[in-house]
Design a protein around this motif. Structure first.
Motif, PDB file in Angstrom:
ATOM      1  N   UNK A 123      23.593 -11.410   7.005  1.00  0.00           N
ATOM      2  CA  UNK A 123      24.755 -11.211   6.139  1.00  0.00           C
ATOM      3  C   UNK A 123      25.876 -12.182   6.476  1.00  0.00           C
ATOM      4  N   UNK A 124      25.551 -13.226   7.240  1.00  0.00           N
ATOM      5  CA  UNK A 124      26.555 -14.218   7.602  1.00  0.00           C
ATOM      6  C   UNK A 124      27.505 -13.765   8.680  1.00  0.00           C
ATOM      7  N   UNK A 125      27.190 -12.634   9.346  1.00  0.00           N
ATOM      8  CA  UNK A 125      28.056 -12.112  10.387  1.00  0.00           C
ATOM      9  C   UNK A 125      27.782 -12.806  11.721  1.00  0.00           C
ATOM     10  N   UNK A 126      28.600 -12.516  12.730  1.00  0.00           N
ATOM     11  CA  UNK A 126      28.314 -12.966  14.088  1.00  0.00           C
ATOM     12  C   UNK A 126      27.596 -11.844  14.816  1.00  0.00           C
ATOM     13  N   UNK A 127      26.632 -12.211  15.665  1.00  0.00           N
ATOM     14  CA  UNK A 127      25.918 -11.200  16.446  1.00  0.00           C
ATOM     15  C   UNK A 127      25.665 -11.725  17.848  1.00  0.00           C
ATOM     16  N   UNK A 128      26.211 -11.040  18.834  1.00  0.00           N
ATOM     17  CA  UNK A 128      26.025 -11.436  20.228  1.00  0.00           C
ATOM     18  C   UNK A 128      24.588 -11.282  20.690  1.00  0.00           C
TER      19      UNK A 128
ATOM     20  N   UNK B 165      34.731  -3.254  14.004  1.00  0.00           N
ATOM     21  CA  UNK B 165      34.216  -2.020  14.603  1.00  0.00           C
ATOM     22  C   UNK B 165      35.323  -0.975  14.700  1.00  0.00           C
ATOM     23  N   UNK B 166      35.012   0.220  14.246  1.00  0.00           N
ATOM     24  CA  UNK B 166      35.930   1.354  14.346  1.00  0.00           C
ATOM     25  C   UNK B 166      35.514   2.171  15.561  1.00  0.00           C
ATOM     26  N   UNK B 167      36.439   2.387  16.477  1.00  0.00           N
ATOM     27  CA  UNK B 167      36.126   3.121  17.703  1.00  0.00           C
ATOM     28  C   UNK B 167      36.505   4.581  17.512  1.00  0.00           C
ATOM     29  N   UNK B 168      35.493   5.440  17.602  1.00  0.00           N
ATOM     30  CA  UNK B 168      35.667   6.873  17.391  1.00  0.00           C
ATOM     31  C   UNK B 168      35.362   7.611  18.698  1.00  0.00           C
ATOM     32  N   UNK B 169      36.347   8.268  19.309  1.00  0.00           N
ATOM     33  CA  UNK B 169      36.055   9.066  20.500  1.00  0.00           C
ATOM     34  C   UNK B 169      34.977  10.094  20.168  1.00  0.00           C
ATOM     35  N   UNK B 170      33.945  10.168  20.988  1.00  0.00           N
ATOM     36  CA  UNK B 170      32.809  11.027  20.673  1.00  0.00           C
ATOM     37  C   UNK B 170      33.227  12.487  20.576  1.00  0.00           C
TER      38      UNK B 170
ATOM     39  N   UNK C  25      31.823 -14.592  23.432  1.00  0.00           N
ATOM     40  CA  UNK C  25      31.995 -13.981  22.119  1.00  0.00           C
ATOM     41  C   UNK C  25      33.275 -14.482  21.453  1.00  0.00           C
ATOM     42  N   UNK C  26      33.290 -14.522  20.127  1.00  0.00           N
ATOM     43  CA  UNK C  26      34.543 -14.835  19.434  1.00  0.00           C
ATOM     44  C   UNK C  26      35.619 -13.803  19.784  1.00  0.00           C
TER      45      UNK C  26
ATOM     46  N   UNK D 195      21.319  -1.099  21.008  1.00  0.00           N
ATOM     47  CA  UNK D 195      22.293  -1.832  21.808  1.00  0.00           C
ATOM     48  C   UNK D 195      23.023  -2.797  20.892  1.00  0.00           C
ATOM     49  N   UNK D 196      24.335  -2.824  20.957  1.00  0.00           N
ATOM     50  CA  UNK D 196      25.117  -3.637  20.018  1.00  0.00           C
ATOM     51  C   UNK D 196      26.027  -4.591  20.789  1.00  0.00           C
ATOM     52  N   UNK D 197      25.800  -5.895  20.619  1.00  0.00           N
ATOM     53  CA  UNK D 197      26.595  -6.888  21.334  1.00  0.00           C
ATOM     54  C   UNK D 197      28.033  -6.953  20.866  1.00  0.00           C
ATOM     55  N   UNK D 198      28.236  -7.039  19.547  1.00  0.00           N
ATOM     56  CA  UNK D 198      29.609  -7.113  19.043  1.00  0.00           C
ATOM     57  C   UNK D 198      30.337  -5.794  19.291  1.00  0.00           C
ATOM     58  N   UNK D 199      29.584  -4.679  19.254  1.00  0.00           N
ATOM     59  CA  UNK D 199      30.183  -3.388  19.567  1.00  0.00           C
ATOM     60  C   UNK D 199      30.623  -3.309  21.021  1.00  0.00           C
TER      61      UNK D 199
END
Length: 271
Positions: free
Chosen positions: A64-69, A151-156, A121-122, A210-214
């Motif tokens: 999708x043209x995004x960046x991915x670590x 990324x939206x950070x949501x406390x669990x 990372x950027x 596992x999410x690099x940008x996350x």
């Protein structure tokens, strides 16, 4: 259509690297078919291209043209593997990557099984607190905004036992006001754990292993929250990824993630 691919596992964030040239206007459509359960099956896909900048060894163009670590680590592992390094040896790989304004530096170390990588990372364009609405309630949450993905950070603890279902619903409701690629990170700061849900508009909604940008988003968020440089080891469903954040004068000046990656398959896919 026959497509050559390499399948990698960066912290179990299963990634397809497509070697066969495909016109960019078809990238998302083709990738969506390849990562489906009835095909090669993965969480995401990117295309290996020749770089425009001669200083880079390869270019990674994400679906999708995004960046991915993690995909950057994956391609760096593929390039490093071709160099025939022995266990314990290291190499530096320079890549062009979609969603990154500058070249991406990857440091790769050969291990008994696969590679251990560190990738620059950027930097986030902004970290903002915004109001998000869901089922009649309003939540003020941190959004870490990168070029190409947010990324939206949501406390669990916010949604308790219903967090998974709420996050999936939120991803669909909030998509209208988010970029084409965005994540919802269920973050447990006390335990250092994160469950990343990533949405690619019109293509996928996946709980990534596992999410690099996350990981970089959480690192940036914690550094800004503390007002100082920090390192974080973040446990995710597929394993542990690290983030290293440097700050000067209240600004983030560098951001790295670390993680393991292995090459698990190569072959030809038929569409």
């Amino acid at each position: 259509m026959e497509l050559k691919f390499i399948k990698t596992s960066p912290t179990e964030n299963m990634t397809l690297l497509i070697e066969t040239p495909v016109p960019r206007e078809q990238h998302l459509e083709i990738a969506e078919k390849l990562i489906a359960y009835g095909s090669v099956y993965a969480e995401q896909a990117g295309y290996i291209e020749e770089p425009e900048n001669p200083a880079a060894e390869k270019r990674l163009q994400m679906m999708a043209g995004e960046f991915c670590g993690n995909a950057s680590l994956s391609l760096a592992a593929v390039v490093a593997e071709e160099k025939g390094l022995k266990v314990g040896e290291e190499t530096e790989i320079i890549l062009e990557v979609s969603g990154a304004d500058s070249l991406v530096n990857c440091r790769m170390k050969k291990e008994e099984k696969g590679w251990f990588g560190r990738v620059a990372m950027p930097l986030p364009k902004a970290i903002e607190y915004k109001k998000f609405h869901l089922e009649g309630k309003t939540y003020e949450l941190a959004e870490v905004i990168f070029e190409g993905i947010s990324h939206i950070i949501v406390p669990v603890s916010l949604w308790g036992d219903s967090a998974v279902g709420k996050a999936e619903l939120a991803a669909k409701v909030w998509a209208e006001h988010m970029p084409a690629a965005f994540g919802i990170l269920l973050f447990d700061e006390e335990k250092g754990e994160c469950q990343p849900l990533v949405s690619i508009q019109g293509a996928t909604l996946i709980w990534e292993r596992g999410c690099g940008s996350g990981t970089s988003a959480v690192g940036a968020y914690l550094a800004m929250k503390a007002g100082k440089s920090c390192s974080v080891s973040l446990k995710q469903p597929g394993g542990i990824m690290g983030a290293e954040v440097s700050m000067e004068n209240g600004m983030i000046t560098s951001l790295y993630i670390t993680g393991k990656v292995s090459i698990v398959a190569k072959g030809t896919a038929y569409l």
